[in-house]
Design a protein around this motif. Structure first.
Motif, PDB file in Angstrom:
ATOM      1  N   SER A 195    -105.589  34.569-100.741  1.00 60.97           N
ATOM      2  CA  SER A 195    -106.452  33.384-100.788  1.00 60.97           C
ATOM      3  C   SER A 195    -105.987  32.415-101.870  1.00 60.97           C
ATOM      4  O   SER A 195    -106.118  31.196-101.720  1.00 60.97           O
ATOM      5  CB  SER A 195    -107.908  33.796-101.031  1.00 60.97           C
ATOM      6  N   THR A 196    -105.417  32.932-102.954  1.00 60.66           N
ATOM      7  CA  THR A 196    -104.869  32.062-103.994  1.00 60.66           C
ATOM      8  C   THR A 196    -103.715  31.223-103.443  1.00 60.66           C
ATOM      9  O   THR A 196    -103.608  30.023-103.721  1.00 60.66           O
ATOM     10  CB  THR A 196    -104.372  32.893-105.193  1.00 60.66           C
ATOM     11  N   THR A 220    -104.593  26.432-100.339  1.00 64.11           N
ATOM     12  CA  THR A 220    -104.061  25.076-100.555  1.00 64.11           C
ATOM     13  C   THR A 220    -102.576  24.979-100.206  1.00 64.11           C
ATOM     14  O   THR A 220    -101.873  24.096-100.693  1.00 64.11           O
ATOM     15  CB  THR A 220    -104.267  24.646-102.020  1.00 64.11           C
ATOM     16  N   TYR A 221    -102.098  25.889 -99.353  1.00 59.67           N
ATOM     17  CA  TYR A 221    -100.656  25.913 -99.062  1.00 59.67           C
ATOM     18  C   TYR A 221    -100.173  24.599 -98.436  1.00 59.67           C
ATOM     19  O   TYR A 221     -99.040  24.177 -98.661  1.00 59.67           O
ATOM     20  CB  TYR A 221    -100.329  27.090 -98.145  1.00 59.67           C
ATOM     21  N   ALA A 222    -101.043  23.952 -97.641  1.00 59.98           N
ATOM     22  CA  ALA A 222    -100.626  22.729 -96.950  1.00 59.98           C
ATOM     23  C   ALA A 222    -100.270  21.625 -97.941  1.00 59.98           C
ATOM     24  O   ALA A 222     -99.382  20.804 -97.678  1.00 59.98           O
ATOM     25  CB  ALA A 222    -101.717  22.258 -96.005  1.00 59.98           C
ATOM     26  N   ILE A 223    -100.948  21.577 -99.076  1.00 60.64           N
ATOM     27  CA  ILE A 223    -100.640  20.562-100.082  1.00 60.64           C
ATOM     28  C   ILE A 223     -99.214  20.741-100.588  1.00 60.64           C
ATOM     29  O   ILE A 223     -98.453  19.772-100.737  1.00 60.64           O
ATOM     30  CB  ILE A 223    -101.651  20.638-101.246  1.00 60.64           C
ATOM     31  N   PHE A 277    -105.248  26.092-109.688  1.00 60.03           N
ATOM     32  CA  PHE A 277    -103.804  26.128-109.925  1.00 60.03           C
ATOM     33  C   PHE A 277    -103.083  24.992-109.205  1.00 60.03           C
ATOM     34  O   PHE A 277    -102.130  24.414-109.731  1.00 60.03           O
ATOM     35  CB  PHE A 277    -103.226  27.474-109.476  1.00 60.03           C
ATOM     36  N   SER A 278    -103.546  24.661-107.992  1.00 59.68           N
ATOM     37  CA  SER A 278    -102.916  23.579-107.242  1.00 59.68           C
ATOM     38  C   SER A 278    -103.090  22.243-107.937  1.00 59.68           C
ATOM     39  O   SER A 278    -102.216  21.371-107.841  1.00 59.68           O
ATOM     40  CB  SER A 278    -103.518  23.515-105.835  1.00 59.68           C
ATOM     41  N   THR A 279    -104.198  22.085-108.655  1.00 57.00           N
ATOM     42  CA  THR A 279    -104.422  20.851-109.408  1.00 57.00           C
ATOM     43  C   THR A 279    -103.405  20.710-110.535  1.00 57.00           C
ATOM     44  O   THR A 279    -102.914  19.622-110.829  1.00 57.00           O
ATOM     45  CB  THR A 279    -105.845  20.838-109.982  1.00 57.00           C
TER      46      THR A 279
END
Length: 416
Positions: free
Chosen positions: A22-23, A27-30, A163-165
């Motif tokens: 899930s981590t 947000t994998y698409a970003i 983390f994606s941020t």
């Protein structure tokens, strides 16, 4: 070091992998689209390479688990996947100092690590825990581990956004480290006490040993017509799931649209969808855990029949939906059904196969699923392009219908 029970090790394994997945994947698409600039065709090819890796290596790694060690197979798989995910997250840095290979090729290499590692774990983990604690207890454990894994998924959703941020590739780095750390943990705490590898003197070579074990698993499948039917039907399940998974976001964006009066971005909407489906899954799994006797073969088969019928109904409901709320309800329903189906399906499979070839037969089932996803996904995608996405969802539902026939027949013949 304190020795952990097999059931505790299995739960930790399921929780950590759920947290890592899930981590990475929320947000994998970003990362894929915004940072790496992959186009839709490349995204499809990446998924195809992953499934082809599973299709090619699943049988080989399943035989390794049955011939030598389920524990060894699982540990190797976790470490290989960890390497693959760290590589995937590092691609954005690699191309800054080396242009030897383009981004797309690096991503394909990372997917090969992912696919090969996954095949080492697939089948071997469930075969190991069934041998360690017995078929009568494993159903309850599957339900409990699924419930706890859902809590980890919720945590992972928040970590992924955070983390994606900071950096879009960071979720993959963290997820890869979690997988690698889990592999090291299992090296010390995962014990294998109820599995006896085949004597080496019985075989002329390691390749012969693996070939003999695979043939043994094939004979088990060939000797059970219903298991053959299950594998064939699994192909259609794989085709249906691949098509739906690839097209649901596009359907919401292009066919339905998001409420204009609520100032949320698409990313926020998808995050909400993921979180709500996980919370609903927690509730329903808990209810199922209390109500369903996971040691009774007839009850488990009946539950599978109900879940697959509900999935077909949900797909058709999405196909005819005319509003955002209607479509969201259908998508949430399919998500919850998927959460419930995994432990029930794993329990049912392991109730109906021999211990000595369990990992091999499970690998064959996984190969059938990969074959369906590789071959059927593009078919459903073509229907969506040629006709409409709604037609794709209806076709996905049609692909699942043979499952109902198999399960009804199984209840009449096998459950007494």
């Amino acid at each position: 070091m304190k020795e952990l029970r097999a059931s505790q090790v299995y739960i930790i394994m399921m929780v950590v992998t759920a947290l890592a997945n899930s981590t990475m994947f929320t947000t994998y698409a970003i990362y894929y689209v915004t940072e790496l600039g992959l186009n839709p065709f490349q995204l499809v090819l990446i998924g195809t390479v992953l499934e082809l890796a599973v299709l090619v290596f699943e049988g080989i790694t399943g035989v390794v688990a049955d011939t030598y060690s389920r524990r060894m197979s699982v540990i190797i798989g976790m470490l290989v996947m960890g390497i693959g995910f760290v590589l995937e997250g590092s691609v954005i840095w690699i191309i800054e100092w080396s242009t030897l290979l383009p981004v797309f090729i690096w991503m394909l290499i990372a997917q090969l690590f992912f696919g090969i590692g996954a095949t080492f774990v697939s089948g071997a983990d469930t075969a190991w825990i069934v041998d360690e604690i017995g078929e009568d207890k494993v159903g309850t454990l599957f339900m409990r581990s699924q419930r706890l894994a859902l809590f980890a998924t919720l945590i992972g959703i928040g970590l992924s956004v955070g983390f994606s941020t900071i950096a879009p590739n960071l979720p993959y780095i963290v997820g890869g480290i979690l997988y690698g750390g889990l592999g090291i943990f299992l090296l010390f705490f995962m014990k294998e006490t109820n599995f006896t590898p085949q004597p080496k003197e019985e075989h002329a070579s390691p390749l012969q040993a693996m070939a003999d074990t695979w043939m043994s698993g094939f004979k088990v499948v060939r000797g059970q017509p219903l298991l053959i039917m299950l594998i064939v039907v699994t192909i259609f399940i794989g085709a249906a799931s691949e098509g739906y998974d690839r097209l649901r976001e596009t359907f919401l964006i292009n066919e339905i649209g998001f409420p204009q009066h609520i100032p949320f971005s698409m990313a926020v909407w998808f995050g909400i969808l993921s979180a709500v489906s996980t919370i609903l899954g927690l509730v329903v799994v808990r209810v199922m855990e209390r109500k369903l006797d996971m040691s009774d073969k007839r009850s488990v088969t009946a539950a599978m029949l109900l879940l697959f019928a509900a999935r077909i109904a949900a797909l058709i409901s999405i196909a005819v939906s005319t509003s955002f709320v209607w479509a969201m309800i259908g998508i949430l329903l399919i998500s919850v059904i998927g959460i419930l189906s995994q432990p029930v399906y794993n329990t049912w499979l392991n109730m109906n196969m021999e211990s000595k070839t369990r990992a091999t037969v499970l690998s064959m089932v996984s190969q059938a699923d990969a074959f369906g996803q590789t071959g059927g996904g593009p078919v459903i995608g073509w229907v969506g392009s040629r006709f409409s996405l709604r037609a794709s969802f209806i076709l996905a539902g049609v692909f699942i219908m043979p499952v109902l026939v198999v399960l009804k027949r199984f209840m009449r013949i096998k459950n007494k």
